[in-house]
Design a protein around this motif. Sequence first.
Motif, PDB file in Angstrom:
ATOM      1  N   GLY B  21       0.830  -1.201   0.000  1.00 60.21           N
ATOM      2  CA  GLY B  21       0.000   0.000   0.000  1.00 60.21           C
ATOM      3  C   GLY B  21       0.865   1.251   0.000  1.00 60.21           C
ATOM      4  N   LEU B  22       0.244   2.371  -0.382  1.00 51.96           N
ATOM      5  CA  LEU B  22       0.926   3.672  -0.327  1.00 51.96           C
ATOM      6  C   LEU B  22       0.705   4.281   1.056  1.00 51.96           C
ATOM      7  CD1 LEU B  22       0.015   5.635  -3.604  1.00 51.96           C
ATOM      8  CD2 LEU B  22       2.309   4.965  -2.850  1.00 51.96           C
ATOM      9  N   ARG B  58      -3.331  -0.069 -12.078  1.00 51.83           N
ATOM     10  CA  ARG B  58      -3.955   1.177 -11.668  1.00 51.83           C
ATOM     11  C   ARG B  58      -3.428   1.554 -10.290  1.00 51.83           C
ATOM     12  NH1 ARG B  58      -8.192   0.168  -8.077  1.00 51.83           N
ATOM     13  NH2 ARG B  58      -8.847  -1.992  -7.949  1.00 51.83           N
ATOM     14  N   ILE B  59      -3.650   2.813  -9.884  1.00 56.79           N
ATOM     15  CA  ILE B  59      -3.275   3.258  -8.538  1.00 56.79           C
ATOM     16  C   ILE B  59      -4.512   3.866  -7.895  1.00 56.79           C
ATOM     17  CG2 ILE B  59      -1.775   4.744  -7.147  1.00 56.79           C
ATOM     18  CD1 ILE B  59       0.198   4.812  -9.482  1.00 56.79           C
ATOM     19  N   GLY B  60      -4.892   3.349  -6.739  1.00 58.65           N
ATOM     20  CA  GLY B  60      -6.061   3.911  -6.070  1.00 58.65           C
ATOM     21  C   GLY B  60      -6.562   3.000  -4.973  1.00 58.65           C
ATOM     22  N   VAL B  61      -7.839   3.153  -4.646  1.00 60.86           N
ATOM     23  CA  VAL B  61      -8.437   2.340  -3.583  1.00 60.86           C
ATOM     24  C   VAL B  61      -8.946   1.021  -4.178  1.00 60.86           C
ATOM     25  CG1 VAL B  61      -9.113   4.388  -2.264  1.00 60.86           C
ATOM     26  CG2 VAL B  61     -10.774   3.313  -3.801  1.00 60.86           C
ATOM     27  N   VAL B  62      -8.851  -0.046  -3.379  1.00 57.66           N
ATOM     28  CA  VAL B  62      -9.345  -1.357  -3.798  1.00 57.66           C
ATOM     29  C   VAL B  62     -10.469  -1.754  -2.849  1.00 57.66           C
ATOM     30  CG1 VAL B  62      -8.767  -3.773  -4.217  1.00 57.66           C
ATOM     31  CG2 VAL B  62      -7.053  -1.991  -4.633  1.00 57.66           C
TER      32      VAL B  62
END
Lengths: 166, 162
Positions: B21-22, B58-62
């Motif tokens: 995670g970021l 992709r980059i974001g919420v899962v």
Amino acid sequence: MSRAGPEAAGARTHAPAGIADPVDRAIVNALQGEFPLCERPFAAAAERFGIGEDELIARVDRMISDGTLTRFGPLFDAQKLGGAFTLAAMAVPAADFERVAGVVSAFPEVAHNYARDHALNMWFVLATPTPEGIDDAVARIEAATGLPVHAFPKEREYFVELRLVA
Amino acid sequence: MNGPVDLAVLDRAIVRATQGGLPRVPRPYHTVAEAIGVAPELVIERLRAMLASGAIRRIGVVPNHYRLGWTANGMSVWDVDDARVDELGMRVGALPGVSHCYRRPRRLPAWRYNVFAMVHGRDRAEVEVQVGEIAALLGDAARAHEVLYSTKVLKKTGLRFE
């Protein structure tokens, strides 16, 4: 649910309303991709929800904590990074299921493992850093369990969903 | 990192630093850059490059399927005529409710199915309706099918590369 990729059209229309808070729902729907690549991405993203940077961070934090989100960050394609993965299945005698589940799940190469209602009753995903690692892991699981493993590597990807509608 | 930056090594370091995670802080890419000892601009540049190459999908919420209300999932499997499987597989994948669709090898005699389509719904009845839509689409090209429901999650750790 919707098509893969930002360029794709056609959001799936029968989404259940699982998230009551409208701002949370907007975040989940809008931030499954295109999280900004800039110095202060939360500040940039927060503008579209009419909230501040701190509030967006707090909401994402809370949704991670309460299980609404399973993670936040980049989603990697293991194969493009040189790794390999495959779906695999075994027919496990019912009386021996618990023991075999423990043996199989203990392998670090096993990322997911599910019991399914079928003669092939154990289905798992193997992920390894190299393609050769898959055959090796299959052989070691067969040796450890005494049962044959059927590997089902993907031959063609027709569709992979990257976004869900909340 | 000192000297010329090896992009493969740098990308591996970024994967290791972000696969869990970021950081949820105002400057997440700066935090990642500090952890691996490179400039933040380089981290952002490599993430952009990996997105372009497809190494990052992709980059974001899962979101969690279950928490969104998608509580029933069935793995539908189909024995589809090899001559038509790719054309039909693409169309199955395009149906609403199908989250993943792949062609995989048969393992005769234990396994006759070559198309796997994961179907989600709020309950099994909704899954069955969608399975019916797939059956209608495939018509005579599908010689048999089954739906395998998961009865228990035995392990779910997600992918880790190293």
